[in-house]
Scaffold this motif. Structure first.
Motif, PDB file in Angstrom:
ATOM      1  N   MET A   1       0.838  -1.178   0.000  1.00 52.42           N
ATOM      2  CA  MET A   1       0.000   0.000   0.000  1.00 52.42           C
ATOM      3  C   MET A   1       0.884   1.242   0.000  1.00 52.42           C
ATOM      4  O   MET A   1       1.803   1.355   0.789  1.00 52.42           O
ATOM      5  CB  MET A   1      -0.901  -0.034   1.226  1.00 52.42           C
ATOM      6  N   ALA A   2       0.633   2.165  -0.880  1.00 52.60           N
ATOM      7  CA  ALA A   2       1.418   3.390  -0.968  1.00 52.60           C
ATOM      8  C   ALA A   2       0.798   4.467  -0.087  1.00 52.60           C
ATOM      9  O   ALA A   2      -0.353   4.386   0.306  1.00 52.60           O
ATOM     10  CB  ALA A   2       1.470   3.871  -2.413  1.00 52.60           C
TER      11      ALA A   2
ATOM     12  N   PRO B   1       8.957  14.907   4.633  1.00 53.58           N
ATOM     13  CA  PRO B   1       8.975  13.451   4.713  1.00 53.58           C
ATOM     14  C   PRO B   1      10.359  12.875   4.955  1.00 53.58           C
ATOM     15  O   PRO B   1      10.500  11.691   5.186  1.00 53.58           O
ATOM     16  CB  PRO B   1       8.440  13.009   3.350  1.00 53.58           C
ATOM     17  N   PHE B   2      11.391  13.698   4.890  1.00 55.16           N
ATOM     18  CA  PHE B   2      12.748  13.246   5.160  1.00 55.16           C
ATOM     19  C   PHE B   2      13.497  14.370   5.846  1.00 55.16           C
ATOM     20  O   PHE B   2      13.124  15.536   5.761  1.00 55.16           O
ATOM     21  CB  PHE B   2      13.471  12.797   3.881  1.00 55.16           C
ATOM     22  N   SER B   3      14.560  14.020   6.545  1.00 53.55           N
ATOM     23  CA  SER B   3      15.320  14.983   7.328  1.00 53.55           C
ATOM     24  C   SER B   3      16.206  15.840   6.437  1.00 53.55           C
ATOM     25  O   SER B   3      17.068  15.339   5.717  1.00 53.55           O
ATOM     26  CB  SER B   3      16.195  14.242   8.346  1.00 53.55           C
TER      27      SER B   3
ATOM     28  N   ILE C   1      12.748  10.721  -6.554  1.00 56.40           N
ATOM     29  CA  ILE C   1      12.461   9.879  -5.385  1.00 56.40           C
ATOM     30  C   ILE C   1      11.703  10.671  -4.325  1.00 56.40           C
ATOM     31  O   ILE C   1      10.705  10.214  -3.774  1.00 56.40           O
ATOM     32  CB  ILE C   1      13.761   9.295  -4.806  1.00 56.40           C
ATOM     33  N   SER C   2      12.163  11.884  -4.020  1.00 55.35           N
ATOM     34  CA  SER C   2      11.518  12.670  -2.965  1.00 55.35           C
ATOM     35  C   SER C   2      10.118  13.140  -3.376  1.00 55.35           C
ATOM     36  O   SER C   2       9.249  13.303  -2.520  1.00 55.35           O
ATOM     37  CB  SER C   2      12.395  13.856  -2.577  1.00 55.35           C
ATOM     38  N   ALA C   3       9.869  13.328  -4.674  1.00 58.58           N
ATOM     39  CA  ALA C   3       8.538  13.750  -5.123  1.00 58.58           C
ATOM     40  C   ALA C   3       7.503  12.657  -4.909  1.00 58.58           C
ATOM     41  O   ALA C   3       6.313  12.939  -4.822  1.00 58.58           O
ATOM     42  CB  ALA C   3       8.592  14.144  -6.592  1.00 58.58           C
ATOM     43  N   ARG C   4       7.936  11.425  -4.805  1.00 59.56           N
ATOM     44  CA  ARG C   4       6.989  10.328  -4.585  1.00 59.56           C
ATOM     45  C   ARG C   4       6.344  10.380  -3.210  1.00 59.56           C
ATOM     46  O   ARG C   4       5.320   9.743  -2.971  1.00 59.56           O
ATOM     47  CB  ARG C   4       7.693   8.989  -4.768  1.00 59.56           C
ATOM     48  N   PHE C   5       6.945  11.137  -2.289  1.00 60.18           N
ATOM     49  CA  PHE C   5       6.361  11.269  -0.951  1.00 60.18           C
ATOM     50  C   PHE C   5       5.182  12.233  -0.941  1.00 60.18           C
ATOM     51  O   PHE C   5       4.383  12.230  -0.019  1.00 60.18           O
ATOM     52  CB  PHE C   5       7.414  11.747   0.056  1.00 60.18           C
TER      53      PHE C   5
END
Length: 87
Positions: free
Chosen positions: A1-2, A31-33, A70-74
Motif C-alpha cells: 500500500m502506498a 517526509p525526510f530529514s 524519489i523525494s517527489a513520490r512522498f
C-alpha cells in the motif's frame, strides 16, 4: 500500500493551542530529514541513512534529478489530496 497513515485517535480539545501547534508541526514536517541531505563536490546528492543498510552503506548517493524524483513520490498526487481532519 502506498502513501502514509495518520493515527485517527488523536484528539485536541477546544482551546488547546499547544496541542494544535504540535499537530500542525507534525503535519507540516518534511517526509525526510533536511539535515541528512548534502551536496557532493561532483554535484550529486547524498542522503545519510539513519542506520546502515544490510550491505553496510551509510548514504544514498544520487544525481539531483533522480533524488528529486524519489523525494517527489512522498507528495500526495493532486487528484488525491492528503487530508487531516480535526475532531
Amino acid at each position: 500500500m502506498a502513501g502514509f497513515h495518520i493515527h485517527a485517535g488523536v484528539t485536541i480539545r477546544a482551546g488547546d493551542r499547544a496541542g494544535l501547534e504540535r499537530l500542525c508541526r507534525y503535519g507540516a514536517r518534511p517526509p525526510f530529514s533536511l539535515e541528512r541531505i548534502s551536496l557532493l563536490p561532483e554535484g550529486r546528492v547524498a542522503y545519510r541513512l539513519r542506520k546502515p543498510c544490510c550491505n553496510g552503506a551509510t548514504h544514498l548517493v544520487r544525481t539531483p534529478v533522480h533524488f528529486t524524483d524519489i523525494s517527489a513520490r512522498f507528495a500526495s498526487p493532486p487528484w488525491r489530496p492528503a487530508r487531516l481532519y480535526l475532531a
